[in-house]
Structures are given as structure tokens and as C-alpha cells.
Design an enzyme around this catalytic site. Structure first.
Site, PDB file in Angstrom:
ATOM      1  N   SER A  68       0.621  -0.794  -0.078  1.00 30.40           N
ATOM      2  CA  SER A  68      -0.063  -0.703  -0.414  1.00 30.40           C
ATOM      3  C   SER A  68       1.212   0.945   0.080  1.00 30.40           C
ATOM      4  CB  SER A  68      -0.676   0.621   0.834  1.00 30.40           C
ATOM      5  OG  SER A  68      -1.771  -0.916   1.579  1.00 30.40           O
TER       6      SER A  68
ATOM      7  N   GLY B  29      -0.874 -10.355  17.050  1.00 27.05           N
ATOM      8  CA  GLY B  29      -0.551  -9.615  16.431  1.00 27.05           C
ATOM      9  C   GLY B  29       0.685  -9.931  15.526  1.00 27.05           C
TER      10      GLY B  29
ATOM     11  N   HIS C 225     -34.168  10.142   7.461  1.00 26.29           N
ATOM     12  CA  HIS C 225     -34.635   9.091   8.225  1.00 26.29           C
ATOM     13  C   HIS C 225     -35.050   8.662   7.330  1.00 26.29           C
ATOM     14  CE1 HIS C 225     -37.615   8.147  11.535  1.00 26.29           C
ATOM     15  NE2 HIS C 225     -38.830   7.804   9.887  1.00 26.29           N
TER      16      HIS C 225
ATOM     17  N   THR D  27       0.013  -6.853   1.753  1.00 22.11           N
ATOM     18  CA  THR D  27      -0.842  -7.419   2.431  1.00 22.11           C
ATOM     19  C   THR D  27      -2.047  -7.249   1.961  1.00 22.11           C
ATOM     20  OG1 THR D  27       1.161  -6.600   4.497  1.00 22.11           O
ATOM     21  CG2 THR D  27      -1.215  -7.757   5.142  1.00 22.11           C
TER      22      THR D  27
ATOM     23  N   GLU E  16       9.064  -5.970  -5.185  1.00 24.54           N
ATOM     24  CA  GLU E  16       8.109  -6.633  -5.099  1.00 24.54           C
ATOM     25  C   GLU E  16       9.155  -8.104  -4.545  1.00 24.54           C
ATOM     26  OE1 GLU E  16       5.664  -5.857  -2.065  1.00 24.54           O
ATOM     27  OE2 GLU E  16       6.192  -8.265  -2.042  1.00 24.54           O
TER      28      GLU E  16
HETATM   29  P1  FAD Z   1       2.228  -4.218   3.247  1.00 26.07           P
HETATM   30  O1  FAD Z   1       1.295  -3.493   2.802  1.00 26.07           O
HETATM   31  O2  FAD Z   1       2.839  -4.771   4.030  1.00 26.07           O
HETATM   32  O3  FAD Z   1       3.348  -4.309   1.794  1.00 26.07           O
HETATM   33  C1  FAD Z   1       4.880  -4.232   2.057  1.00 26.07           C
HETATM   34  C2  FAD Z   1       5.103  -5.842   1.327  1.00 26.07           C
HETATM   35  O4  FAD Z   1       7.176  -5.157   0.889  1.00 26.07           O
HETATM   36  C3  FAD Z   1       5.185  -6.476   0.636  1.00 26.07           C
HETATM   37  O5  FAD Z   1       4.649  -7.044  -0.555  1.00 26.07           O
HETATM   38  C4  FAD Z   1       6.259  -7.344   1.074  1.00 26.07           C
HETATM   39  O6  FAD Z   1       5.745  -8.945  -0.152  1.00 26.07           O
HETATM   40  C5  FAD Z   1       7.408  -6.476   0.289  1.00 26.07           C
HETATM   41  N1  FAD Z   1       8.556  -7.046   1.036  1.00 26.07           N
HETATM   42  C6  FAD Z   1       8.956  -7.173   1.748  1.00 26.07           C
HETATM   43  N2  FAD Z   1      10.548  -6.677   2.085  1.00 26.07           N
HETATM   44  C7  FAD Z   1      10.816  -7.315   0.765  1.00 26.07           C
HETATM   45  C8  FAD Z   1      11.980  -7.171   0.454  1.00 26.07           C
HETATM   46  N3  FAD Z   1      13.560  -6.887   1.262  1.00 26.07           N
HETATM   47  N4  FAD Z   1      12.193  -6.868  -0.641  1.00 26.07           N
HETATM   48  C9  FAD Z   1      11.294  -6.711  -1.232  1.00 26.07           C
HETATM   49  N5  FAD Z   1       9.628  -7.079  -1.539  1.00 26.07           N
HETATM   50  C10 FAD Z   1       9.422  -6.739  -0.016  1.00 26.07           C
HETATM   51  N6  FAD Z   1      -6.038  -2.454   7.250  1.00 26.07           N
HETATM   52  C11 FAD Z   1      -6.882  -1.267   6.811  1.00 26.07           C
HETATM   53  O7  FAD Z   1      -7.019  -0.389   6.612  1.00 26.07           O
HETATM   54  N7  FAD Z   1      -8.561  -1.991   7.144  1.00 26.07           N
HETATM   55  C12 FAD Z   1      -8.266  -3.302   6.630  1.00 26.07           C
HETATM   56  O8  FAD Z   1      -9.197  -3.965   7.296  1.00 26.07           O
HETATM   57  C13 FAD Z   1      -7.262  -4.802   7.170  1.00 26.07           C
HETATM   58  N8  FAD Z   1      -7.710  -5.562   7.343  1.00 26.07           N
HETATM   59  C14 FAD Z   1      -6.185  -6.183   7.620  1.00 26.07           C
HETATM   60  C15 FAD Z   1      -6.747  -7.703   7.517  1.00 26.07           C
HETATM   61  C16 FAD Z   1      -5.072  -8.384   7.902  1.00 26.07           C
HETATM   62  C17 FAD Z   1      -5.834  -9.821   7.876  1.00 26.07           C
HETATM   63  C18 FAD Z   1      -4.459  -8.160   7.135  1.00 26.07           C
HETATM   64  C19 FAD Z   1      -3.064  -8.643   8.152  1.00 26.07           C
HETATM   65  C20 FAD Z   1      -4.287  -6.983   7.236  1.00 26.07           C
HETATM   66  C21 FAD Z   1      -5.107  -6.293   7.800  1.00 26.07           C
HETATM   67  N9  FAD Z   1      -4.819  -4.908   7.383  1.00 26.07           N
HETATM   68  C22 FAD Z   1      -6.438  -3.722   7.274  1.00 26.07           C
HETATM   69  C23 FAD Z   1      -4.210  -3.237   7.849  1.00 26.07           C
HETATM   70  C24 FAD Z   1      -2.879  -3.505   5.845  1.00 26.07           C
HETATM   71  O9  FAD Z   1      -2.891  -4.598   5.652  1.00 26.07           O
HETATM   72  C25 FAD Z   1      -1.314  -2.888   6.338  1.00 26.07           C
HETATM   73  O10 FAD Z   1      -1.519  -2.143   7.470  1.00 26.07           O
HETATM   74  C26 FAD Z   1      -1.001  -2.227   4.736  1.00 26.07           C
HETATM   75  O11 FAD Z   1      -1.407  -3.739   4.147  1.00 26.07           O
HETATM   76  C27 FAD Z   1       0.365  -1.371   5.388  1.00 26.07           C
HETATM   77  O12 FAD Z   1       1.106  -1.107   4.009  1.00 26.07           O
HETATM   78  P2  FAD Z   1       2.592  -1.423   3.754  1.00 26.07           P
HETATM   79  O13 FAD Z   1       2.708  -0.726   2.314  1.00 26.07           O
HETATM   80  O14 FAD Z   1       3.189  -0.584   5.194  1.00 26.07           O
HETATM   81  O15 FAD Z   1       2.869  -2.774   4.099  1.00 26.07           O
HETATM   82  P1  NDP Z   2      -3.560  -7.247  17.481  1.00 27.71           P
HETATM   83  O1  NDP Z   2      -2.642  -6.482  18.067  1.00 27.71           O
HETATM   84  O2  NDP Z   2      -4.739  -6.070  16.691  1.00 27.71           O
HETATM   85  O3  NDP Z   2      -4.491  -7.947  18.354  1.00 27.71           O
HETATM   86  C1  NDP Z   2      -3.462  -8.753  18.874  1.00 27.71           C
HETATM   87  C2  NDP Z   2      -4.148  -9.882  19.435  1.00 27.71           C
HETATM   88  O4  NDP Z   2      -2.898 -10.594  20.678  1.00 27.71           O
HETATM   89  C3  NDP Z   2      -4.979  -9.230  20.856  1.00 27.71           C
HETATM   90  O5  NDP Z   2      -6.184  -9.563  21.326  1.00 27.71           O
HETATM   91  C4  NDP Z   2      -3.650  -9.362  22.369  1.00 27.71           C
HETATM   92  O6  NDP Z   2      -3.871  -9.652  23.758  1.00 27.71           O
HETATM   93  C5  NDP Z   2      -3.169 -11.024  21.788  1.00 27.71           C
HETATM   94  N1  NDP Z   2      -1.602 -11.228  21.981  1.00 27.71           N
HETATM   95  C6  NDP Z   2      -0.359 -10.714  21.991  1.00 27.71           C
HETATM   96  N2  NDP Z   2       0.651 -11.262  22.450  1.00 27.71           N
HETATM   97  C7  NDP Z   2      -0.453 -12.259  23.272  1.00 27.71           C
HETATM   98  C8  NDP Z   2       0.298 -13.042  23.958  1.00 27.71           C
HETATM   99  N3  NDP Z   2       1.220 -13.703  24.219  1.00 27.71           N
HETATM  100  N4  NDP Z   2      -0.331 -14.528  24.469  1.00 27.71           N
HETATM  101  C9  NDP Z   2      -1.656 -13.878  24.984  1.00 27.71           C
HETATM  102  N5  NDP Z   2      -2.109 -13.100  23.948  1.00 27.71           N
HETATM  103  C10 NDP Z   2      -1.781 -12.531  22.911  1.00 27.71           C
HETATM  104  O7  NDP Z   2      -3.160  -8.031  16.139  1.00 27.71           O
HETATM  105  P2  NDP Z   2      -3.949  -8.418  15.157  1.00 27.71           P
HETATM  106  O8  NDP Z   2      -2.425  -9.169  14.618  1.00 27.71           O
HETATM  107  O9  NDP Z   2      -5.128  -8.489  15.131  1.00 27.71           O
HETATM  108  O10 NDP Z   2      -3.505  -7.489  13.613  1.00 27.71           O
HETATM  109  C11 NDP Z   2      -3.063  -6.667  13.428  1.00 27.71           C
HETATM  110  C12 NDP Z   2      -3.044  -5.921  13.194  1.00 27.71           C
HETATM  111  O11 NDP Z   2      -3.458  -5.449  11.714  1.00 27.71           O
HETATM  112  C13 NDP Z   2      -4.051  -4.157  13.929  1.00 27.71           C
HETATM  113  O12 NDP Z   2      -3.769  -4.297  14.754  1.00 27.71           O
HETATM  114  C14 NDP Z   2      -4.542  -3.344  13.062  1.00 27.71           C
HETATM  115  O13 NDP Z   2      -3.487  -2.978  12.783  1.00 27.71           O
HETATM  116  C15 NDP Z   2      -3.984  -4.242  11.822  1.00 27.71           C
HETATM  117  N6  NDP Z   2      -5.179  -4.772  11.267  1.00 27.71           N
HETATM  118  C16 NDP Z   2      -6.241  -4.304  11.076  1.00 27.71           C
HETATM  119  C17 NDP Z   2      -7.641  -5.026  10.337  1.00 27.71           C
HETATM  120  C18 NDP Z   2      -8.660  -3.538  10.111  1.00 27.71           C
HETATM  121  O14 NDP Z   2      -8.562  -2.171   9.930  1.00 27.71           O
HETATM  122  N7  NDP Z   2     -10.335  -4.047   9.984  1.00 27.71           N
HETATM  123  C19 NDP Z   2      -8.123  -5.824  10.085  1.00 27.71           C
HETATM  124  C20 NDP Z   2      -7.189  -6.770  10.518  1.00 27.71           C
HETATM  125  C21 NDP Z   2      -5.576  -6.165  11.036  1.00 27.71           C
HETATM  126  P3  NDP Z   2      -4.154  -8.068  24.574  1.00 27.71           P
HETATM  127  O15 NDP Z   2      -5.113  -7.459  24.160  1.00 27.71           O
HETATM  128  O16 NDP Z   2      -4.353  -8.938  25.805  1.00 27.71           O
HETATM  129  O17 NDP Z   2      -3.122  -7.854  24.450  1.00 27.71           O
END
Ligand code: FAD
Ligand code: NDP
Length: 446
Positions: free
Chosen positions: A14, A255, A428, A41, A34
Site C-alpha cells: 500500500s 499480532g 430518516h 498485505t 516487490e
Molecule cells: P504491506 O502492504 O505489507 O507491503 C509490504 C510489501 O513489501 C509486501 O508486498 C512484501 O512482500 C514486500 N517486501 C517486504 N520485504 C521486501 C523486500 N526485502 N524486498 C522486496 N519486497 C519486500 N488495514 C486496513 O486499513 N483495513 C483493513 O480492513 C485491514 N485488514 C487487514 C486484514 C489482515 C488479515 C491483515 C493482516 C491486515 C489488515 N490491514 C487492514 C492492515 C493493512 O493490510 C496494512 O496496514 C497495510 O497493508 C500496510 O501497508 P504497507 O505498505 O506498510 O505494507
Molecule cells: P492485534 O494487535 O490487533 O491483536 C493481537 C491480539 O493478540 C490481542 O488480542 C492480544 O491480546 C493478543 N496477544 C498478543 N500477544 C499475546 C500473548 N503473548 N499471549 C496471548 N495473547 C496475546 O493484532 P492482529 O494480529 O489482530 O492485527 C494486527 C494489526 O493489523 C492490527 O493491529 C491492525 O493494525 C491491522 N489490522 C487492521 C484491520 C482493520 O483495519 N479492520 C483488520 C486486521 C488487521 P491483548 O489485547 O490482551 O494484548
């Protein structure tokens, strides 16, 4: 030119794609690398395929809800493999769009590593750049309990060809609660194991409690105050209190952490902080003034629109007419749980720590469920600074919450007061109109 490129962007996700294409648009000579799939992601294993799965999971309940409106349609079997195939086709299309966005850049497909502060090795060659942007994102944390190798993480779920019946999820953050809703909506048995008393630590307490209630009423089995001690090869999960759960799939969502290992940061002289994150200043510069970091690798607000805003602002600042400003203090966020949550600004607890705070809270049965009879409540909350009367937070649990809060966040970022909300005429009949008709203060906090 002493260097091969003006700018080299590591990571085509992104933030990286936006930064590279805006910089190229401003006339800079840009390369981007990439190692996996264009779009990163969000496009491949995050926001987009996740939201498609959320949509898939809602049809069953919608069919059931329709009976209250006179329909006698019966819900059929869900075909997970068909969903994955349809999702893959859409993601493939998006990969192509992202690659074409790089048309004005030199795109390298392969892993990039620093050789020295201005040299990158990628795809078997070494190239130099005046400036370098690290946009490598993050990766799921692999848990440290015994048998972690028998679990999947979010990256894996998007490629599974079958979805088993009994699913245990570890964690209660964004990913855990979103997938709990997806799996339950697709008719699976879901156990959610989390160490806090309520899911979604850091979110407003009324919403956290409301979501726990909604998940329980959807049949999700909640295990607050628990952690996983071990997982066997046959997916028997043992909890810290000795209880066991028989599962077919264990999904760890504990996380994510910055993906900075094996990037050659030492060779570049770039310092890292906690969990391998890269600390930056307000211009996204690292300790090396010509090397920048944007998006999840900085481990601050890990959301796609933030990575995009940082990449765009950086390109404008370095090569464009001037900096473009985004307000990153009040970033709205949504959790696509069932029902979804959306939020902007301060929670009640955060606002109360600053001083007296007026709380306006509504909890009601949404119109759809007056006929569907589904036990579902919508919660809407405004957090108002008592002295300035500015609305400093808005929170919602309920259908369409992300769509509604996006608009409310404009008002809050513009500094709207409660009186501004009060003199706005509603639409509404909607749930959204509650935000402009909350007349009676529920309580004072702080
Ligand atoms: P990324 O999108 O992770 O891009 C990094 C890129 O760098 C990757 O394609 C990777 O392959 C590439 N890369 C890494 N190292 C190297 C290297 N050394 N050489 C070449 N390429 C490399 N955010 C939202 O706002 N709304 C959501 O609904 C949402 N849902 C999510 C659901 C899930 C399951 C997850 C995991 C995340 C979600 N997020 C969501 C978070 C969001 O995806 C990230 O915040 C966002 O993609 C971050 O963008 P970025 O550019 O920092 O990294
Ligand atoms: P989060 O940081 O949101 O949640 C991590 C979870 O793991 C929490 O429930 C935390 O517990 C728990 N946890 C962490 N360490 C331990 C441990 N050692 N033992 C037990 N429980 C633990 O991470 P996610 O992986 O769900 O998502 C990562 C990030 O990706 C988000 O923070 C968000 O920024 C982004 N994302 C955004 C989305 C969106 O915009 N809709 C959707 C998905 C991801 P506790 O709360 O007790 O600390």
C-alpha cells in the site's frame, strides 16, 4: 547523475506503491522492488480478501433474517473452495492493476537488501539510489506455545482449499474477531481464546462489551482470561487452566511485527526499535537522513490508509510542489466483526483522563431486526469534552458502522461541537440519524 535512481522503494504494498508512483509522477527516476505479490498485505492477504470473506459470511444470516419479511428462501451449503477461487480471480486482477500503476517506475520482482547506505541488491544485480524508502510492512507473529507448528496464521487462511468444522482462534484483536465472525457466519463452530476480560483491548468499553454479547449470541464460544498452553498434532488445544478443546483448525492471531529481518539494515546504518520496527521522525526519515520508512514497518498506526498517506506525503515532500498534510491524530478505524465496529477519536476512558466528559450513549434494536427477530443491538456513542463541547470521539457497533463513522470522522477532524451535531437535520429512517438526535446526556465521566 551519480546514482542509478533518484528513489528506490523496497516493498510494493500500500505505502510503497503510492510513494513510488507519486514520486515518478513528479518526475523522479524511481525503482520499486516487490518480493511476493504487487499490492502487498492489504490486497493479497489482508483488507481486500478479508472483506470479501466477511461479505460471503453474511449471506446465511441475511437469508434467515428474510423470513421475518415474508421470504421462505432456504439457505444452501456454502462452498468454501468456490469462494477461494472467486477471490483469487479478483486478487489476480488487482495485482495486474497494481503492477500497471508502476508503469513509470522500474519494477524489480525479487527480494531487496541493503549492501551499503546507497546500494541495494535485488534480482541478482546491484543498483544505487540517492534516496531509499523502506516499505516492507509486517508479518504475523508466530506464537511461542508448544505445538505452534500445528497452527495457521492469517496469511495461510486465504489459501486453504477447505474450511474445517471446529475452529479455535487465539487472540481477540482485529484479525481474531474478524475471522471469528467470518467462520461463525459460514456455519463453523468457533472458540475464541483471549487473555483479556473483553475482546479488542483499547477500543471503547461499551463497544467491547456489546461485541462480546453479539459474538456469544451468534454461537461463538468465548474464553476470556485464558491463553493457549499447547496444541497437539491432532489439534487438541490445552488452555492455561488445563481445559482442553478438540479442534480441526487452530488459527493464531496474536499480532504482527515489522518485517525487517535479513534486510541489511546494519549495512545501511539504519537503527531499529522495538520488535524490529524502524523509528522515524515527522518527515518519515530514519536516523539516516536519505533513508525513509513508511507504513507498518514503523509499527505505529498499522492501517492501509495510513501507509498510503505516508507514502503520498513523502513523495510530495521530496519531489512535488510541497508537503500534503493528513491528520494522523484522529484516524478512524473499523473492525469488520459481526456486527462491525467503527471508531474515531478518544474512547470514554481516554477523554475522561483529560477532564470532565459528557457521554451520549444509545443502545437499540436496529429496524431490520424488529422483523427478523435476530437478537442484535446497535450501540452508538458520542464522547464530548465538557469544557469546549467539542465531540472528541464517536464509536459505533452495528451494521454499516464503518460507512457511517467515515462521515462522522470528517466532522470530528474539523472540530465539530455537540451543538453542530444537534443542529444537523438527520436522514430518516436510518441508524446514522441517531448521531444527530442524541439529546440527553447519559453520564459524565472524568
Ligand atoms: P504491506 O502492504 O505489507 O507491503 C509490504 C510489501 O513489501 C509486501 O508486498 C512484501 O512482500 C514486500 N517486501 C517486504 N520485504 C521486501 C523486500 N526485502 N524486498 C522486496 N519486497 C519486500 N488495514 C486496513 O486499513 N483495513 C483493513 O480492513 C485491514 N485488514 C487487514 C486484514 C489482515 C488479515 C491483515 C493482516 C491486515 C489488515 N490491514 C487492514 C492492515 C493493512 O493490510 C496494512 O496496514 C497495510 O497493508 C500496510 O501497508 P504497507 O505498505 O506498510 O505494507
Ligand atoms: P492485534 O494487535 O490487533 O491483536 C493481537 C491480539 O493478540 C490481542 O488480542 C492480544 O491480546 C493478543 N496477544 C498478543 N500477544 C499475546 C500473548 N503473548 N499471549 C496471548 N495473547 C496475546 O493484532 P492482529 O494480529 O489482530 O492485527 C494486527 C494489526 O493489523 C492490527 O493491529 C491492525 O493494525 C491491522 N489490522 C487492521 C484491520 C482493520 O483495519 N479492520 C483488520 C486486521 C488487521 P491483548 O489485547 O490482551 O494484548
Amino acid at each position: 547523475m551519480p546514482y542509478d535512481f533518484d528513489l528506490f522503494v523496497i516493498g510494493g504494498g500500500s505505502g510503497g506503491v503510492r510513494c513510488a508512483r507519486m514520486a515518478a509522477g513528479h518526475g523522479a527516476k524511481v525503482a520499486v522492488a516487490e518480493e511476493a505479490a504487487w499490492g502487498g498485505t492489504c490486497v493479497n492477504v489482508g483488507c481486500v480478501p478479508k472483506k470479501l470473506m466477511v461479505m460471503a459470511s453474511e449471506y446465511g444470516a441475511n437469508v434467515a433474517d428474510s423470513h421475518g419479511f415474508g421470504w421462505n428462501t432456504q439457505s444452501g451449503q456454502h462452498d468454501w473452495a468456490a469462494l477461494i477461487a472467486a477471490k483469487d480471480a479478483e486478487i489476480y486482477r488487482l495485482n495486474g492493476i497494481y503492477k500497471r500503476l508502476m508503469a513509470n517506475c522500474t519494477a524489480f520482482e525479487g527480494r531487496a537488501r541493503f549492501i551499503d547506505p546507497h546500494t541495494i541488491e535485488v534480482a541478482g544485480q546491484q543498483v544505487t539510489a540517492a534516496r531509499i524508502v523502506i516499505a516492507v510492512g509486517g508479518r504475523p507473529i508466530i506464537p511461542d506455545f508448544a505445538g505452534a507448528e500445528h497452527c495457521i496464521v492469517s496469511d495461510d487462511v486465504f489459501h486453504m482449499q477447505t474450511l474445517p468444522q471446529r475452529i479455535t482462534i487465539a487472540g481477540s484483536g482485529f484479525i481474531a474477531v474478524e475471522f471469528a465472525g467470518i467462520f461463525a457466519g459460514l456455519g463453523r463452530q468457533v472458540d475464541l481464546i483471549y487473555r483479556a476480560d473483553l475482546p479488542l483491548r483499547g477500543f471503547d468499553e461499551d463497544l467491547r462489551a456489546g461485541l462480546a454479547e453479539a459474538m456469544a449470541s451468534q454461537g461463538i464460544r468465548l474464553h476470556p482470561g485464558r491463553t493457549i498452553s499447547s496444541v497437539s498434532a491432532t489439534k487438541t488445544v490445552t488452555l492455561d487452566n488445563g481445559d482442553t478443546l478438540e479442534s480441526d483448525l487452530v488459527f493464531s492471531a496474536l499480532g504482527r511485527k515489522p518485517y525487517t529481518g535479513d534486510l541489511g539494515l546494519d549495512a545501511a546504518g539504519v537503527k531499529t526499535g522495538g520488535m524490529g520496527s524502524i523509528p522515524v521522525d515527522e518527515t518519515n526519515a530514519t536516523n539516516q537522513p536519505h533513508i525513509y520508512a513508511i507504513g507498518d514497518v514503523t509499527n505505529r498506526i498499522n492501517l492501509t490508509p495510513v501507509a498510503i498517506a505516508e507514502g503520498h506525503a513523502l513523495a510530495d515532500r521530496l519531489y512535488g510542489p510541497g508537503p500534503r498534510h493528513w491528520n494522523l491524530d484522529r484516524v478512524a478505524a473499523a473492525v469488520f466483526s459481526s456486527p462491525p465496529i467503527a471508531t474515531v477519536g478518544l474512547t470514554e476512558i481516554e477523554a475522561a483522563a483529560n477532564g470532565p466528559t459528557d457521554i451520549y450513549l444509545e443502545k437499540f434494536t436496529p429496524m431490520r431486526h424488529t422483523l427478523s427477530k435476530r437478537a442484535r443491538k446497535t450501540i452508538m456513542k458520542l464522547v464530548v469534552d465538557q469544557v469546549t463541547q467539542k465531540v472528541v470521539g464517536a464509536h459505533m457497533l452495528g451494521e454499516d458502522a464503518p460507512e457511517i463513522i467515515q462521515g462522522i470522522s470528517i466532522a470530528i477532524n474539523a472540530g465539530a461541537t455537540k451543538a453542530d451535531f444537534d443542529r444537523t437535520v438527520g436522514i430518516h429512517p436510518t441508524a446514522a440519524e441517531e448521531f444527530v438526535t442524541m439529546r440527553t446526556r447519559t453520564r459524565v465521566a472524568g
